[in-house]
Design an enzyme around this catalytic site. Sequence first.
Site, PDB file in Angstrom:
ATOM      1  N   ASP A  65       0.849  -1.192   0.000  1.00 48.81           N
ATOM      2  CA  ASP A  65       0.000   0.000   0.000  1.00 48.81           C
ATOM      3  C   ASP A  65       0.885   1.243   0.000  1.00 48.81           C
ATOM      4  O   ASP A  65       1.953   1.224   0.602  1.00 48.81           O
ATOM      5  CB  ASP A  65      -0.824   0.002   1.301  1.00 48.81           C
ATOM      6  CG  ASP A  65      -2.301   0.231   1.077  1.00 48.81           C
ATOM      7  OD1 ASP A  65      -2.779  -0.041  -0.034  1.00 48.81           O
ATOM      8  OD2 ASP A  65      -2.972   0.679   2.017  1.00 48.81           O
ATOM      9  N   TYR A  67       2.204   4.852   1.362  1.00 49.26           N
ATOM     10  CA  TYR A  67       2.153   5.522   2.662  1.00 49.26           C
ATOM     11  C   TYR A  67       0.939   6.447   2.687  1.00 49.26           C
ATOM     12  O   TYR A  67       0.620   7.093   1.693  1.00 49.26           O
ATOM     13  CB  TYR A  67       3.423   6.333   2.894  1.00 49.26           C
ATOM     14  CG  TYR A  67       4.692   5.516   2.966  1.00 49.26           C
ATOM     15  CD1 TYR A  67       4.855   4.526   3.929  1.00 49.26           C
ATOM     16  CD2 TYR A  67       5.742   5.743   2.083  1.00 49.26           C
ATOM     17  CE1 TYR A  67       6.030   3.788   4.015  1.00 49.26           C
ATOM     18  CE2 TYR A  67       6.926   5.005   2.151  1.00 49.26           C
ATOM     19  CZ  TYR A  67       7.052   4.026   3.115  1.00 49.26           C
ATOM     20  OH  TYR A  67       8.214   3.292   3.186  1.00 49.26           O
ATOM     21  N   PHE A  78       7.901   1.647  -0.798  1.00 53.87           N
ATOM     22  CA  PHE A  78       8.894   1.869   0.260  1.00 53.87           C
ATOM     23  C   PHE A  78       9.575   3.234   0.187  1.00 53.87           C
ATOM     24  O   PHE A  78      10.302   3.620   1.096  1.00 53.87           O
ATOM     25  CB  PHE A  78       9.971   0.763   0.287  1.00 53.87           C
ATOM     26  CG  PHE A  78       9.432  -0.596   0.604  1.00 53.87           C
ATOM     27  CD1 PHE A  78       9.015  -0.916   1.887  1.00 53.87           C
ATOM     28  CD2 PHE A  78       9.304  -1.567  -0.380  1.00 53.87           C
ATOM     29  CE1 PHE A  78       8.501  -2.166   2.187  1.00 53.87           C
ATOM     30  CE2 PHE A  78       8.785  -2.831  -0.092  1.00 53.87           C
ATOM     31  CZ  PHE A  78       8.389  -3.127   1.191  1.00 53.87           C
ATOM     32  N   HIS A 187       9.486  -9.401   5.944  1.00 59.61           N
ATOM     33  CA  HIS A 187       9.256  -8.005   5.581  1.00 59.61           C
ATOM     34  C   HIS A 187      10.212  -7.107   6.371  1.00 59.61           C
ATOM     35  O   HIS A 187      10.578  -7.445   7.508  1.00 59.61           O
ATOM     36  CB  HIS A 187       7.797  -7.641   5.905  1.00 59.61           C
ATOM     37  CG  HIS A 187       7.322  -6.388   5.276  1.00 59.61           C
ATOM     38  ND1 HIS A 187       7.527  -5.149   5.850  1.00 59.61           N
ATOM     39  CD2 HIS A 187       6.648  -6.162   4.119  1.00 59.61           C
ATOM     40  CE1 HIS A 187       7.003  -4.219   5.068  1.00 59.61           C
ATOM     41  NE2 HIS A 187       6.461  -4.807   4.013  1.00 59.61           N
TER      42      HIS A 187
END
Length: 221
Positions: A65, A67, A78, A187
Amino acid sequence: MDVNIEPSWKTQLQHEFEKPYFKELAAFVRQEYQQGTCYPKGKDIFSAFDHCPFQETKVVIIGQDPYHGPNQANGLCFSVKDGIPHPPSLVNIFKEIKVDTGKPYPESGNLEHWAEQGVLLLNATLTVRAHLAGSHQKKGWEQFTDSVIKLVSSELEGVVFLLWGGFAKKKASFIDKSKHHILTSGHPSPLSANRGLWFGNRHFSKTNGLLSQMGKEPIDW
């Protein structure tokens, strides 16, 4: 329908843009952006593609998703805009790069320079409502980005896929393992990293090793 995206991707994905689900998705996204604050900015929704032309794609990193805080999302998974504090997952990515490759911890969390070297930084969902994580999931974005992964798998060769965490690992079923490379780990989020599932994966040096073996230019992480 006419989608403002990098020309080589537009050619490859035009058939996807014409499908009913994508037209419904586009209408939903348009309405969301008109009615409230959403991220990233409209011009950055397809930024992952705009900075990484189709034929130049060498590495794919899959996020979930964008931010959802102010001025963070820039359309690359990221990644954050210049001058924005680094979110925890990005901090752990940079820490691993420092240990793995010796490259110093960077000032900016903007990963556009990765994308411009052939790293497709693909979120599964490309938009989100402000302060509401996951708010644009299951509206059609996942179908679109799954199609992108399948396209890269079928039409390109020797791409390195970095699948971090359970969500990303599920995408492995779309990838032809006979002609691509898949590296998996936990992750980089603190929850996973602090349980020993992220640090030490050496994915950045391993990726460059694979690229070099294939005669491709390594990534300057």
